[in-house]
Design a protein around this motif. Structure first.
Motif: not given
Length: 150
Positions: A2-8, A27-44
């Motif tokens: 799967s693909l994880v899409l990370i967007i601020p 993103v809702k219509r895309s299979v295997g794509v997930y929108l992650a919440a904001d991440l700290s630089q360490e988490e990113l």
């Protein structure tokens, strides 16, 4: 895979709420794509290090910090062939540049299948960072610049 899409989200919502809605709906219509919440630089960086590669699909780009961070973290880079990306990614040397969705798919498959290519891109990307974007050298350069402005 799967693909994880990370967007601020917060930054985009402040700049362009219409675009935010378009991205979220897509993103809702895309299979295997997930929108992650904001991440700290360490988490990113931790998420990036668990990834196979970094994809930069921007249609317009300055010097992409995400590409530089990926190279520094040892990730292969696939980036759209726009001037800002092409200034820091040399095709098949420090990363892969694509101009169309079909070329992206082809290069992605090539990267998945060619371990020698993966290793070369990672090695050359790290060398590029060390040579051209050494954090210590850049810190000193910026400090000198700030001192001259005062």
């Amino acid at each position: 895979m799967s693909l994880v899409l990370i967007i601020p989200n917060v930054l985009i919502m402040l700049i362009d709420p219409v675009f935010t809605a378009v991205v979220e709906e897509s993103v809702k219509r895309s299979v295997g794509v997930y929108l992650a919440a904001d991440l700290s630089q360490e988490e990113l960086h931790a998420a990036m290090q668990k990834s196979f590669a970094l994809v930069n699909s921007s249609l317009s780009e300055g010097m992409s910090a995400a590409i530089l961070e990926a190279m520094d973290l040892g990730l292969p880079v696939l980036a759209r062939d726009v001037p800002g990306n092409a200034a820091i990614v040399e095709h098949e040397v420090t990363g892969l540049l694509y101009s169309s969705p079909q070329e992206f798919v082809s290069l992605s498959r090539k990267l998945l299948d060619d371990h020698e290519l993966q290793e070369r891109l990672v090695r050359n990307g790290k060398n590029y960072i060390t040579t051209c974007h050494n954090p210590m050298k850049e810190r000193i350069t910026y400090q000198k610049l700030v001192e001259t402005l005062h």
